[in-house]
Design a protein around this motif. Structure first.
Motif, PDB file in Angstrom:
ATOM      1  N   UNK A 234       0.833  -1.204   0.000  1.00  0.00           N
ATOM      2  CA  UNK A 234       0.000   0.000   0.000  1.00  0.00           C
ATOM      3  C   UNK A 234       0.868   1.255   0.000  1.00  0.00           C
ATOM      4  N   UNK A 235       1.898   1.279   0.822  1.00  0.00           N
ATOM      5  CA  UNK A 235       2.768   2.457   0.874  1.00  0.00           C
ATOM      6  C   UNK A 235       3.494   2.674  -0.451  1.00  0.00           C
ATOM      7  N   UNK A 236       3.949   1.584  -1.069  1.00  0.00           N
ATOM      8  CA  UNK A 236       4.612   1.707  -2.370  1.00  0.00           C
ATOM      9  C   UNK A 236       3.651   2.231  -3.432  1.00  0.00           C
ATOM     10  N   UNK A 237       2.407   1.777  -3.393  1.00  0.00           N
ATOM     11  CA  UNK A 237       1.416   2.222  -4.370  1.00  0.00           C
ATOM     12  C   UNK A 237       1.143   3.718  -4.207  1.00  0.00           C
TER      13      UNK A 237
ATOM     14  N   UNK B 108       7.327  -3.211 -11.661  1.00  0.00           N
ATOM     15  CA  UNK B 108       6.994  -4.616 -11.960  1.00  0.00           C
ATOM     16  C   UNK B 108       6.686  -5.444 -10.700  1.00  0.00           C
ATOM     17  N   UNK B 109       7.580  -5.336  -9.690  1.00  0.00           N
ATOM     18  CA  UNK B 109       7.360  -6.119  -8.459  1.00  0.00           C
ATOM     19  C   UNK B 109       6.117  -5.640  -7.714  1.00  0.00           C
ATOM     20  N   UNK B 110       5.926  -4.312  -7.682  1.00  0.00           N
ATOM     21  CA  UNK B 110       4.780  -3.763  -6.969  1.00  0.00           C
ATOM     22  C   UNK B 110       3.464  -4.202  -7.606  1.00  0.00           C
ATOM     23  N   UNK B 111       3.388  -4.161  -8.921  1.00  0.00           N
ATOM     24  CA  UNK B 111       2.171  -4.546  -9.619  1.00  0.00           C
ATOM     25  C   UNK B 111       1.899  -6.045  -9.476  1.00  0.00           C
ATOM     26  N   UNK B 112       2.966  -6.837  -9.417  1.00  0.00           N
ATOM     27  CA  UNK B 112       2.788  -8.284  -9.211  1.00  0.00           C
ATOM     28  C   UNK B 112       2.160  -8.563  -7.842  1.00  0.00           C
ATOM     29  N   UNK B 113       2.694  -7.914  -6.795  1.00  0.00           N
ATOM     30  CA  UNK B 113       2.127  -8.097  -5.448  1.00  0.00           C
ATOM     31  C   UNK B 113       0.701  -7.555  -5.382  1.00  0.00           C
ATOM     32  N   UNK B 114       0.480  -6.432  -6.024  1.00  0.00           N
ATOM     33  CA  UNK B 114      -0.844  -5.828  -6.020  1.00  0.00           C
ATOM     34  C   UNK B 114      -1.873  -6.785  -6.613  1.00  0.00           C
ATOM     35  N   UNK B 115      -1.547  -7.388  -7.719  1.00  0.00           N
ATOM     36  CA  UNK B 115      -2.464  -8.338  -8.362  1.00  0.00           C
ATOM     37  C   UNK B 115      -2.655  -9.597  -7.527  1.00  0.00           C
ATOM     38  N   UNK B 116      -1.572 -10.045  -6.868  1.00  0.00           N
ATOM     39  CA  UNK B 116      -1.687 -11.245  -6.035  1.00  0.00           C
ATOM     40  C   UNK B 116      -2.656 -11.016  -4.883  1.00  0.00           C
TER      41      UNK B 116
END
Length: 740
Positions: free
Chosen positions: A553-556, A577-585
């Protein structure tokens, strides 16, 4: 249907209908006294072993004192007796150890086995009785009293705790030191007896007794403390609800007792009644109870009349009067069989010819009890069955009060406790079906036992109260087991509710900074709160899940803040890339597959692309505009939060009533047809956000949120039943017309 007054014959009918279940309960009740006695019996070997560990040091101290006395004594014969005793102890120390340990074990065992039925002596009768014929015997008793008293003072704290714990075990709160089987007097007597067996010279017996002072004697504090620790390790607590805790309100089945500060006005009234200064006017059987609903509940459980050493409970009553009371009891029982109207029969007691010899205080006692029972029979909250039971206790209660006026001054008096329990039971019994209620059968057995067995031993009331409270506690345990599943469900719901509140807080403190984009704010409040709720709920098992969700959440949020330098933009491109992967997960975990998800990611991609194309340096004007917008949004958010918190904190009477609820209280709930049903508060969640109510058996239960319960109080469809001591209320009312 109409209730049926339960007399002994009816009680037997109920027992026959419930033979199998009540047979089991009866056996448990019969063994309750033995079980309590066994707990104390198990403390005897513990105390004996602790004494044995001190015997060598004690023997050394005693021998030294004997030698010192022989050296300092003025009279030659006393010096010789002391020296001979010193030599004897030195030569026979092992035999002395054995004798002391044996005497203490025997004395403690005897005390534990007999004190449950022993009548308490007058304060000093235990030391100074009429059997003392010689000066030496009298001096020995005085020395014993002085030595015991000195040890009591030195070990007062440990003794008070032990008195409390034993009171918990025996349902006889509070006991005093004269009733404690481990009191210092027992140890002093045992040691002195051991010495008399060791030395047959009577001249040394008083010499040694004089030396049994705290500096020489066994150290009782560690012994008493160890007994206290052992009792508490067995679940007996001085101030909590445990297996033996049956103080007022201790049985969770019963309505919780409310305690009030002592009313000096009422205290003075009682002092006058029992000092003989005034004589209560004989009341008409048709006592005026028009003001019953307005009775004050301020009389409480203690009146300290210790300044009067000879309390009225030591009164000596003419035996013919007691014989007349027994005959009256039989006659009154026949009147109960005839379904006579409920009214106190005690007004008739004062008309007996033998009653003319009674003192003013004794007549006041009977008149006050007559008024108390008048109040009880006029109480509309009690059904006919309970009133029928209590009517049969009138004469036994008179006999108790005449011999022990503590009935009026001590709320924990066993006879008074019995009346209070019956009054509490009457409130929670279903009056329409009470004749078939097993509890009424148990109460019938208790009343019948008091009628047939009570002679002069007030401890009988302690036993029947213990048996009745044991039944109630077992019934409560069954009810608690019956609601175990609703409790687990409510715990799970509360855990999720608390997790949701924590998640909302996590989002709120970030949103109220004003730096979160509008579409992202909606996303966090609608979707990410769901993710954080799950993360908080599994925090204990998976702490990294919460850390991961908060960091994502903080990264977003950071990814959508203006990037004013090439380094910041490079960092964004590297993190995406890593943030969007976690977000989707995480979004897959909550199964957010709606079209809104596609729209959200489209906006997110547009914002990230715009940042990449933005000028490297923002103009001062643009930077100022961004700062002003952020400050404005932050101010609005803080104001909204302040208003919401104020709304939540707004307390009214309903909020206070719910906050004051405690487990064991009873509430009345009314439905649309204005039918009232009575339920017990069986469970309160740890955060007090939900409550479970159940009937007495636990087979009807429901859960309700705190907010919904407050709404019911506001609407008048829920109300608390304040079950103060029945005797307190009755006594307050009985004294209402007595002017000081």
């Amino acid at each position: 249907m109409d209730t049926i007054p339960l007399i002994p014959a009816t009680s037997n009918l109920v027992k026959r209908n419930l033979a199998s279940s009540e047979s089991s309960e009866s056996k448990k009740a019969e063994s309750s006294s033995a079980a309590r006695l066994l707990v104390l019996q198990n403390m005897v070997p513990l105390a004996t072993n602790l004494v044995s560990s001190q015997l060598e040091a004690f023997s050394t101290r005693l021998a030294d004192q004997l030698f010192k006395l022989s050296d300092q004594a003025v009279r030659p014969e006393e010096a010789k007796v002391s020296y001979d005793a010193h030599q004897l102890l030195k030569r026979n120390s092992t035999a002395f150890y054995r004798l002391v340990a044996g005497q203490i074990n025997a004395a403690l065992s005897k005390e534990v086995s007999v004190f449950n039925t022993r009548r308490r002596l007058k304060k000093d009768e235990q030391y100074l009785d009429k059997t003392a014929q010689t000066y030496e015997e009298m001096e020995g008793k005085i020395l014993l009293r002085n030595a015991s008293h000195a040890l009591e003072v030195l070990n007062a704290e440990s003794l008070v705790m032990l008195n409390t714990l034993i009171g918990r075990i025996l349902n006889r709160m509070p006991i005093d030191v004269t009733q404690n089987p481990f009191r210092p007097e027992i140890f002093v007597k045992a040691v002195h007896q051991a010495w008399m067996e060791l030395d047959d010279n009577p001249a040394s017996h008083l010499v040694v007794l004089r030396l049994l002072q705290p500096t020489v004697f066994l150290q009782l504090s560690p012994i008493l403390d160890e007994i206290n620790q052992e009792l508490m390790a067995r679940g007996i607590r001085p101030d909590s609800d445990d297996g033996f805790d049956t103080s007022a309100g201790g049985v969770a089945y019963l309505p919780v007792q409310k305690f009030f500060s002592l009313d000096p006005y009422l205290q003075d009234k009682l002092k006058r009644v029992f000092s003989g200064q005034i004589e209560l006017a004989h009341t008409d059987p048709n006592y005026d109870f028009s003001g019953l609903a307005a009775v004050s509940d301020t009389l409480t459980n203690q009146l300290d009349l210790d300044a009067d050493e000879d309390r009225a409970d030591k009164a000596s009553i003419d035996q013919q009067f007691f014989e007349d009371l027994r005959e009256m009891q039989k006659r009154f029982a026949q009147e109960e069989h005839a379904n006579a109207p409920f009214e106190s029969r005690l007004h008739k007691v004062l008309h007996a010819s033998s009653a003319q010899k009674l003192s003013v205080v004794e007549r006041n006692t009977i008149e006050l009890l007559a008024r108390i029972f008048d109040y009880i029979f006029a109480d509309q909250s009690l059904g006919k069955d309970i009133k029928s039971m209590m009517a049969q206790l009138q004469i036994p209660i008179v006999r108790v009060a005449l011999s022990d006026r503590d009935f009026f001054f001590r709320e924990s008096h066993p006879a008074r406790t019995l009346l209070d329990i019956l009054g509490s039971s009457g409130i929670v019994l279903d009056h329409d079906a009470s004749a078939l209620d097993p509890l009424l059968g148990v109460i019938g057995d208790v009343v019948e036992r008091v009628q047939t067995e009570f002679d002069a031993q007030i401890d009988l009331f302690s036993d029947v109260v213990s048996d009745l409270e044991l039944y109630l506690k077992e019934e409560d345990c069954k009810a608690q087991a019956a609601i175990s599943q609703p409790v687990q469900t409510a715990l799970t719901e509360e855990k999720m509710r608390v997790s949701r509140e924590l998640a909302e807080h996590d989002v709120a403190i970030r949103v109220e900074t004003g730096e979160v984009a509008g579409f992202l704010e909606v996303f966090l409040e609608e979707q990410w709160i769901r993710i954080l709720t799950i993360a908080h709920s599994v925090k204990d098992e998976k702490p990294h899940a919460l850390e991961n969700a908060l960091k994502t959440m903080d990264d977003l949020i950071w990814s959508l803040k203006p990037k004013n330098s090439p380094d910041e933009r490079k960092a964004l491109i590297a993190k995406l890339p890593a943030m969007l992967t976690l977000l989707n997960a995480w979004l897959n975990a909550i199964r957010w597959d709606e079209p809104d998800r596609v729209l959200f990611f489209s906006k997110l991609a547009e914002r990230h692309a715009a940042m990449a194309r933005a000028p490297l340096e923002l103009s001062p004007r643009r930077q100022l505009e961004i700062a002003v917008n952020i400050a404005q949004r932050a101010s609005n958010r803080r104001l909204d939060r302040f208003v919401n918190e104020k709304a939540v904190q707004a307390n009214d009477e309903a909020t206070k009533q719910v906050a004051d609820l405690e487990r064991g209280m009873w509430l009345d709930f009314s439905d649309e047809l204005e039918q009232i049903t009575r339920f017990k508060l069986a469970w309160i969640s740890p955060k007090r956000s939900s409550f479970i109510f159940a009937n007495r058996q636990g087979d009807q239960a429901f859960s309700i949120a705190a907010a919904d319960l407050e709404d019911k109080y506001r609407a008048g469809t829920a109300s608390t039943i304040l079950a103060n001591s029945l005797v307190d209320r009755a006594l307050t009312y009985a004294l209402r017309d007595l002017a000081i």
